[in-house]
Design a protein around this motif. Structure first.
Motif, PDB file in Angstrom:
ATOM      1  N   SER A  94      85.936  -7.487  87.193  1.00  0.00           N
ATOM      2  CA  SER A  94      86.245  -6.212  87.832  1.00  0.00           C
ATOM      3  C   SER A  94      86.603  -5.170  86.785  1.00  0.00           C
ATOM      4  CB  SER A  94      87.422  -6.396  88.803  1.00  0.00           C
ATOM      5  OG  SER A  94      87.711  -5.196  89.484  1.00  0.00           O
ATOM      6  N   LYS A  95      86.532  -3.928  87.162  1.00  0.00           N
ATOM      7  CA  LYS A  95      87.091  -2.844  86.367  1.00  0.00           C
ATOM      8  C   LYS A  95      87.362  -1.664  87.286  1.00  0.00           C
ATOM      9  CE  LYS A  95      82.564  -1.213  84.671  1.00  0.00           C
ATOM     10  NZ  LYS A  95      81.768  -0.959  83.443  1.00  0.00           N
ATOM     11  N   GLU A 105      80.440   3.608  89.676  1.00  0.00           N
ATOM     12  CA  GLU A 105      80.002   2.484  88.852  1.00  0.00           C
ATOM     13  C   GLU A 105      81.045   1.375  88.836  1.00  0.00           C
ATOM     14  OE1 GLU A 105      79.791  -0.097  85.483  1.00  0.00           O
ATOM     15  OE2 GLU A 105      81.239   1.527  85.585  1.00  0.00           O
ATOM     16  N   GLU A 106      82.320   1.750  88.729  1.00  0.00           N
ATOM     17  CA  GLU A 106      83.395   0.760  88.742  1.00  0.00           C
ATOM     18  C   GLU A 106      83.469   0.061  90.097  1.00  0.00           C
ATOM     19  OE1 GLU A 106      86.530   2.813  85.574  1.00  0.00           O
ATOM     20  OE2 GLU A 106      86.612   3.348  87.705  1.00  0.00           O
ATOM     21  N   TRP A 107      83.293   0.818  91.162  1.00  0.00           N
ATOM     22  CA  TRP A 107      83.332   0.220  92.498  1.00  0.00           C
ATOM     23  C   TRP A 107      82.222  -0.818  92.645  1.00  0.00           C
ATOM     24  CZ3 TRP A 107      86.683   0.624  96.616  1.00  0.00           C
ATOM     25  CH2 TRP A 107      86.270   0.038  97.810  1.00  0.00           C
ATOM     26  N   PRO A 163      93.300  -3.395  93.030  1.00  0.00           N
ATOM     27  CA  PRO A 163      92.530  -2.219  93.451  1.00  0.00           C
ATOM     28  C   PRO A 163      91.843  -2.441  94.797  1.00  0.00           C
ATOM     29  CG  PRO A 163      91.322  -3.434  91.785  1.00  0.00           C
ATOM     30  CD  PRO A 163      92.663  -4.098  91.899  1.00  0.00           C
ATOM     31  N   PRO A 164      91.427  -1.376  95.459  1.00  0.00           N
ATOM     32  CA  PRO A 164      90.854  -1.503  96.810  1.00  0.00           C
ATOM     33  C   PRO A 164      89.543  -2.267  96.858  1.00  0.00           C
ATOM     34  CG  PRO A 164      90.666   0.754  96.004  1.00  0.00           C
ATOM     35  CD  PRO A 164      91.567   0.037  95.053  1.00  0.00           C
ATOM     36  N   HIS A 165      88.716  -2.165  95.806  1.00  0.00           N
ATOM     37  CA  HIS A 165      87.442  -2.891  95.878  1.00  0.00           C
ATOM     38  C   HIS A 165      87.657  -4.397  95.764  1.00  0.00           C
ATOM     39  CE1 HIS A 165      88.166  -2.671  91.657  1.00  0.00           C
ATOM     40  NE2 HIS A 165      87.160  -1.912  91.271  1.00  0.00           N
ATOM     41  N   LYS A 170      87.286  -9.486  98.618  1.00  0.00           N
ATOM     42  CA  LYS A 170      87.883 -10.774  98.970  1.00  0.00           C
ATOM     43  C   LYS A 170      87.936 -10.973 100.494  1.00  0.00           C
ATOM     44  CE  LYS A 170      88.696 -12.622  94.931  1.00  0.00           C
ATOM     45  NZ  LYS A 170      87.986 -13.864  94.534  1.00  0.00           N
ATOM     46  N   ALA A 171      88.095  -9.893 101.236  1.00  0.00           N
ATOM     47  CA  ALA A 171      88.005  -9.992 102.700  1.00  0.00           C
ATOM     48  C   ALA A 171      86.590 -10.395 103.096  1.00  0.00           C
ATOM     49  CB  ALA A 171      88.387  -8.661 103.340  1.00  0.00           C
TER      50      ALA A 171
END
Length: 258
Positions: A94-95, A105-107, A163-165, A170-171
């Motif tokens: 992740s980032k 891009e990170e998302w 972070p939210p992503h 994971k959900a």
């Protein structure tokens, strides 16, 4: 009989992310019950640093970001062993972290690292498990796939905020688990998830104020120790779980029970 139902003797397990903080304990637990464990990863050096005496632990090069690498890793294990009984999807990458500043891009990178990589591994193992008419897949989710972070606690350690992503992915891993449990059930393939709770890394544990808040929030009054995860993975890898599928086993000291 009580002992043999949890035995992993002659079982071959492949685990991604097996030389990390939690993965190391998971691997050791499986070996303690007799499994031969292949640790899939990109760094043999990290594998050797994590396991001084590997014994029934073996390193298998694999990059979960690359379908061909995954396919080749599974093929090599099966060529060596003749079968592969359990796949544990534990790796992620992740980032980006700030809830308001994550770039597109990170998302995309974070979703790929926590969700798409799991899908790729499931997709590539299916032909092998179907051919042998059995197999177990264990996906690793997170308490943040079930509940939101307690932002007041993370005021003590903003750098550790999930972070939210990550939570969204994971959900989705839990739902992916249910989907493939139903899809693969007719082929005698069980698909389950394990959801760890508060297991802060050794680095994060240096922030005593933050850890104390985690302890105070949790019904059991402590953070998780890596060895607390051993039993869940032994259960879901063994014949004791042959009639368990589509289940999310939460190991969180009661965190999500509030």
């Amino acid at each position: 009989m009580a002992e043999s139902i949890f035995s992993l003797t002659d079982k071959v397990v492949a685990i991604t992310g097996g030389y990390g903080y939690l993965g190391k304990a998971i691997c050791e637990g499986l070996v303690e019950f007799g499994a031969r464990v292949y640790v899939l990863g990109r760094s043999q050096e990290k594998f050797e640093a994590a396991f001084d005496k590997p014994g029934n632990l073996r390193f298998q090069p694999c990059d979960v970001a690359d379908s061909e690498s995954i396919r080749a890793a599974f093929g090599e294990i099966i060529n060596l062993e003749g079968h592969l009984d359990v796949l544990i999807n534990n790796a992620f990458y992740s980032k980006g972290q700030h809830p308001e500043k994550i770039t597109d891009e990170e998302w995309a990178f974070g979703i790929d690292g926590s969700l798409n990589s799991v899908y790729r591994c499931i997709r590539e193992i299916i032909p092998h498990f179907k051919a042998q008419n059995h197999g177990k897949i264990i996906n690793v989710s997170s308490m943040y796939g079930l509940v939101s972070p307690d932002f007041k606690i993370y005021e003590e350690a903003p750098q550790s905020l999930n972070p939210p992503h990550y939570g969204a992915a994971k959900a989705a891993v839990v739902q992916l688990t249910k989907y493939y449990a139903c899809y693969l059930g007719p082929h005698n393939i069980q698909v389950n998830a394990v959801t760890p709770g508060p297991f802060p890394s050794k680095t994060v544990q240096q922030n005593e104020a933050f850890v104390n808040q985690l302890k105070a929030k949790n019904p059991l009054g402590r953070i998780g120790k890596p060895e607390d995860l051993k039993g869940a993975f032994v259960l879901l890898s063994s014949s004791a779980s042959d009639y368990i599928t589509g289940h999310n086993l939460v190991v969180d000291g009661g965190w999500t029970a509030w």
